[in-house]
Scaffold this active site. Structure first.
Site, PDB file in Angstrom:
ATOM      1  N   CYS A  61      39.662  54.165  49.435  1.00 22.58           N
ATOM      2  CA  CYS A  61      38.060  54.039  49.137  1.00 22.58           C
ATOM      3  C   CYS A  61      37.208  55.020  50.149  1.00 22.58           C
ATOM      4  O   CYS A  61      37.515  54.797  51.321  1.00 22.58           O
ATOM      5  CB  CYS A  61      37.324  52.567  49.177  1.00 22.58           C
ATOM      6  SG  CYS A  61      35.877  52.527  48.772  1.00 22.58           S
ATOM      7  N   CYS A 101      33.102  50.062  54.788  1.00 26.33           N
ATOM      8  CA  CYS A 101      32.991  48.616  55.157  1.00 26.33           C
ATOM      9  C   CYS A 101      34.251  47.810  56.024  1.00 26.33           C
ATOM     10  O   CYS A 101      35.345  48.117  55.866  1.00 26.33           O
ATOM     11  CB  CYS A 101      33.152  47.769  53.704  1.00 26.33           C
ATOM     12  SG  CYS A 101      32.259  48.623  52.610  1.00 26.33           S
ATOM     13  N   CYS A 111      37.152  45.756  55.463  1.00 22.25           N
ATOM     14  CA  CYS A 111      37.686  45.975  54.044  1.00 22.25           C
ATOM     15  C   CYS A 111      39.330  46.790  54.358  1.00 22.25           C
ATOM     16  O   CYS A 111      39.312  47.953  54.722  1.00 22.25           O
ATOM     17  CB  CYS A 111      37.063  46.787  52.949  1.00 22.25           C
ATOM     18  SG  CYS A 111      37.957  46.914  51.398  1.00 22.25           S
ATOM     19  N   CYS A 169      38.921  38.599  36.770  1.00 20.89           N
ATOM     20  CA  CYS A 169      37.958  39.526  37.602  1.00 20.89           C
ATOM     21  C   CYS A 169      38.749  40.553  38.124  1.00 20.89           C
ATOM     22  O   CYS A 169      39.992  40.651  38.944  1.00 20.89           O
ATOM     23  CB  CYS A 169      37.452  38.811  38.980  1.00 20.89           C
ATOM     24  SG  CYS A 169      36.737  37.194  38.498  1.00 20.89           S
ATOM     25  N   CYS A 220      35.048  39.517  34.526  1.00 16.14           N
ATOM     26  CA  CYS A 220      34.194  40.221  35.654  1.00 16.14           C
ATOM     27  C   CYS A 220      34.709  41.557  35.980  1.00 16.14           C
ATOM     28  O   CYS A 220      36.165  41.572  36.100  1.00 16.14           O
ATOM     29  CB  CYS A 220      34.257  39.238  36.725  1.00 16.14           C
ATOM     30  SG  CYS A 220      33.074  39.547  38.249  1.00 16.14           S
ATOM     31  N   CYS A 271      27.128  38.256  39.779  1.00 18.41           N
ATOM     32  CA  CYS A 271      28.083  37.538  40.736  1.00 18.41           C
ATOM     33  C   CYS A 271      27.801  38.257  42.152  1.00 18.41           C
ATOM     34  O   CYS A 271      28.307  39.452  42.224  1.00 18.41           O
ATOM     35  CB  CYS A 271      29.745  37.562  40.534  1.00 18.41           C
ATOM     36  SG  CYS A 271      30.760  37.053  41.676  1.00 18.41           S
ATOM     37  N   ARG A 331      31.323  29.856  44.752  1.00 19.94           N
ATOM     38  CA  ARG A 331      32.825  29.960  44.961  1.00 19.94           C
ATOM     39  C   ARG A 331      33.374  30.035  46.483  1.00 19.94           C
ATOM     40  O   ARG A 331      32.758  30.776  47.137  1.00 19.94           O
ATOM     41  CB  ARG A 331      33.242  31.212  44.236  1.00 19.94           C
ATOM     42  CG  ARG A 331      34.755  31.400  44.112  1.00 19.94           C
ATOM     43  CD  ARG A 331      35.313  32.632  43.482  1.00 19.94           C
ATOM     44  NE  ARG A 331      34.879  32.422  42.144  1.00 19.94           N
ATOM     45  CZ  ARG A 331      34.013  33.457  41.636  1.00 19.94           C
ATOM     46  NH1 ARG A 331      33.899  34.813  42.131  1.00 19.94           N
ATOM     47  NH2 ARG A 331      33.567  33.335  40.426  1.00 19.94           N
TER      48      ARG A 331
HETATM   49  N1  SAM Z   1      34.466  48.636  45.886  1.00 14.03           N
HETATM   50  C1  SAM Z   1      33.652  47.645  45.203  1.00 14.03           C
HETATM   51  C2  SAM Z   1      32.483  47.169  46.381  1.00 14.03           C
HETATM   52  O1  SAM Z   1      32.558  47.214  47.252  1.00 14.03           O
HETATM   53  O2  SAM Z   1      31.324  46.672  45.644  1.00 14.03           O
HETATM   54  C3  SAM Z   1      34.341  46.365  44.868  1.00 14.03           C
HETATM   55  C4  SAM Z   1      35.451  45.861  45.487  1.00 14.03           C
HETATM   56  S1  SAM Z   1      35.160  45.085  47.131  1.00 14.03           S
HETATM   57  C5  SAM Z   1      36.730  44.644  47.963  1.00 14.03           C
HETATM   58  C6  SAM Z   1      34.511  43.389  46.646  1.00 14.03           C
HETATM   59  C7  SAM Z   1      33.929  42.664  47.749  1.00 14.03           C
HETATM   60  O3  SAM Z   1      35.390  41.704  48.470  1.00 14.03           O
HETATM   61  C8  SAM Z   1      33.227  43.236  48.867  1.00 14.03           C
HETATM   62  O4  SAM Z   1      31.993  43.279  48.787  1.00 14.03           O
HETATM   63  C9  SAM Z   1      33.408  41.983  50.195  1.00 14.03           C
HETATM   64  O5  SAM Z   1      32.432  41.041  49.928  1.00 14.03           O
HETATM   65  C10 SAM Z   1      34.947  41.458  49.707  1.00 14.03           C
HETATM   66  N2  SAM Z   1      35.758  41.675  50.946  1.00 14.03           N
HETATM   67  C11 SAM Z   1      36.432  42.608  50.917  1.00 14.03           C
HETATM   68  N3  SAM Z   1      37.298  42.640  51.883  1.00 14.03           N
HETATM   69  C12 SAM Z   1      37.239  41.336  52.430  1.00 14.03           C
HETATM   70  C13 SAM Z   1      37.783  40.751  53.578  1.00 14.03           C
HETATM   71  N4  SAM Z   1      38.686  41.186  54.382  1.00 14.03           N
HETATM   72  N5  SAM Z   1      37.398  39.408  53.636  1.00 14.03           N
HETATM   73  C14 SAM Z   1      36.760  38.897  52.907  1.00 14.03           C
HETATM   74  N6  SAM Z   1      36.052  39.519  51.750  1.00 14.03           N
HETATM   75  C15 SAM Z   1      36.357  40.658  51.524  1.00 14.03           C
HETATM   76 FE1  SF4 Z   2      35.311  50.451  49.327  1.00 12.29          FE
HETATM   77 FE2  SF4 Z   2      36.234  48.187  50.346  1.00 12.29          FE
HETATM   78 FE3  SF4 Z   2      33.821  48.782  50.705  1.00 12.29          FE
HETATM   79 FE4  SF4 Z   2      34.434  47.946  48.208  1.00 12.29          FE
HETATM   80  S1  SF4 Z   2      34.473  46.818  50.094  1.00 12.29           S
HETATM   81  S2  SF4 Z   2      33.294  49.723  48.833  1.00 12.29           S
HETATM   82  S3  SF4 Z   2      36.644  48.634  48.118  1.00 12.29           S
HETATM   83  S4  SF4 Z   2      35.459  49.960  51.443  1.00 12.29           S
END
Ligand code: SAM
Ligand code: SF4
Ligand code: DTB
Length: 327
Positions: free
Chosen positions: A66, A70, A73, A110, A141, A201, A273
């Site tokens: 990606c 973030c 992530c 989801c 979802c 959500c 949740r």
């Molecule tokens: N890429 C898209 C986005 O960010 O909108 C969808 C997938 S992203 C992985 C969805 C959500 O997963 C993120 O907004 C975050 O809140 C959650 N998430 C990701 N990594 C995480 C982690 N290590 N611990 C807890 N929640 C996490």
């Molecule tokens: Fe990409 Fe992870 Fe951020 Fe979703 S949460 S936009 S998968 S870096």
């Protein structure tokens, strides 16, 4: 759903409020723990059958690589986490997973993709997946990143029930966690999803080194949306090696429970949740979360890329607590 058996006749459910001030939210967090739990449990009972838990299963349909940054992530291409970038799964593979999730007892499926936003061709494929999963009789979802209004309407047209897009944290702390898109970008996507008539959500993550004031700001922002998200995932950060938050200070489990309770009180009619982070959570902490008004979980041994408790373990826990899956 029958409320009458466990609700005193005088306890009419009050309408959700959208004018929660930060002072009010702060005051909830400051309540003595037993008082906060009591109020949250009361609100829970006014709006839901408290022994029912909504069960969702997650599948990563497009993993890793990606472009966003973030800090929590494992799927960001900017960090070395050992998650390798994969292509979008094919339809048959997705439907096989959905069938297994249904057989395991999930009512919602989801699908998550590690995109900044979907490309048009990708969206065609996701629409086929949504149609296929719906045909199995499950709620659908997806979480695909930012959407245009057009994309949101296309997803609505193919029958999508929910779109997950989290605010993640407070507006103030957000810049410490993500620099590649703004808080306003997220609010804009949420508004497009709402406009398209898809259920929202939307929640966030705690345990990222944020302060209490950020947890207050996150819930005040969620509860200040013109319509509350129907589903509010509260994630405990899963600390993944290689991400900037790999060694974030763990949050006290009771502060996590407080966050759930305050979310329950401020968004009384929403399903809250207990999301990521259960793998490392004691049964006692999870039980407190259910008492605090959490009424949904992710079910199945994997979240997107990280472990979640196995099905047997979760069924045994629900059984032990006298909880049952929501129809
Ligand atoms: N890429 C898209 C986005 O960010 O909108 C969808 C997938 S992203 C992985 C969805 C959500 O997963 C993120 O907004 C975050 O809140 C959650 N998430 C990701 N990594 C995480 C982690 N290590 N611990 C807890 N929640 C996490
Ligand atoms: Fe990409 Fe992870 Fe951020 Fe979703 S949460 S936009 S998968 S870096
Ligand atoms: C949400 O709030 N939590 C889920 C779902 N929405 C998409 C994701 C949790 C991801 C945890 C880290 C991982 O497994 O990669």
């Amino acid at each position: 759903m029958s409320l009458s058996h466990h609700m005193p006749a005088f306890a009419a459910a009050s309408l959700p409020r959208h004018d929660w001030t930060r002072e009010e939210v702060r005051a909830l967090f400051a309540l003595p723990f037993p008082e906060l739990m009591f109020r949250a449990a009361l609100v829970h009972r006014e709006n839901f059958e408290p022994s029912e838990v909504q069960i969702s299963t997650l599948l990563s349909i497009k993993t890793g690589g990606c472009p966003e940054d973030c800090a929590y992530c494992p799927q960001s291409a900017k960090f070395e986490t050992g998650v390798k970038a994969e292509k979008l799964m094919d339809l048959d593979g997705v439907l096989a997973e959905a069938r297994a999730a249904k057989a395991g007892g999930a009512s919602r499926f989801c699908m998550g993709a590690a995109w900044r936003s979907p490309k048009e061709r990708d969206l065609d494929k996701v629409c086929e997946m949504v149609e296929g999963v719906k045909a199995l009789g499950m709620e659908t979802c997806v979480t695909l990143g930012m959407l245009t209004g057009d994309q949101a309407r296309r997803l609505k047209d193919c029958g999508l029930d929910y779109y997950n897009h989290n605010l993640d944290t407070s507006p103030e702390f957000y810049g410490e966690i993500i620099t590649t898109r703004t808080y306003q970008d997220r609010l804009d996507t949420l508004e497009r999803v709402r406009e398209a008539g898809i259920h929202v959500c939307c929640g966030g993550i705690v345990g990222m080194g944020e302060g209490l004031e950020d947890r207050i700001g996150m819930i005040a922002t969620l509860a200040g949306l013109p319509v509350h998200p129907e589903s509010v995932p509260i994630n405990m950060l899963v600390r993944v090696e290689g991400t900037p938050l790999a060694s974030a200070q763990a949050l006290d489990p009771l502060d996590f429970v407080r966050t759930i309770a305050v979310a329950r009180i401020c968004m009384p009619a929403s399903v809250v949740r207990l999301s990521a982070g259960r793998e490392d959570m004691s049964e006692e902490t999870q039980a407190l979360c259910f008492l605090a008004g959490a009424n949904s979980i992710f079910y199945g041994p994997k979240l997107l890329t990280t472990p979640n408790p196995g099905r047997d373990r979760d069924m045994a826990l629900l059984d032990k607590l006298g909880l049952r899956p929501m129809e």
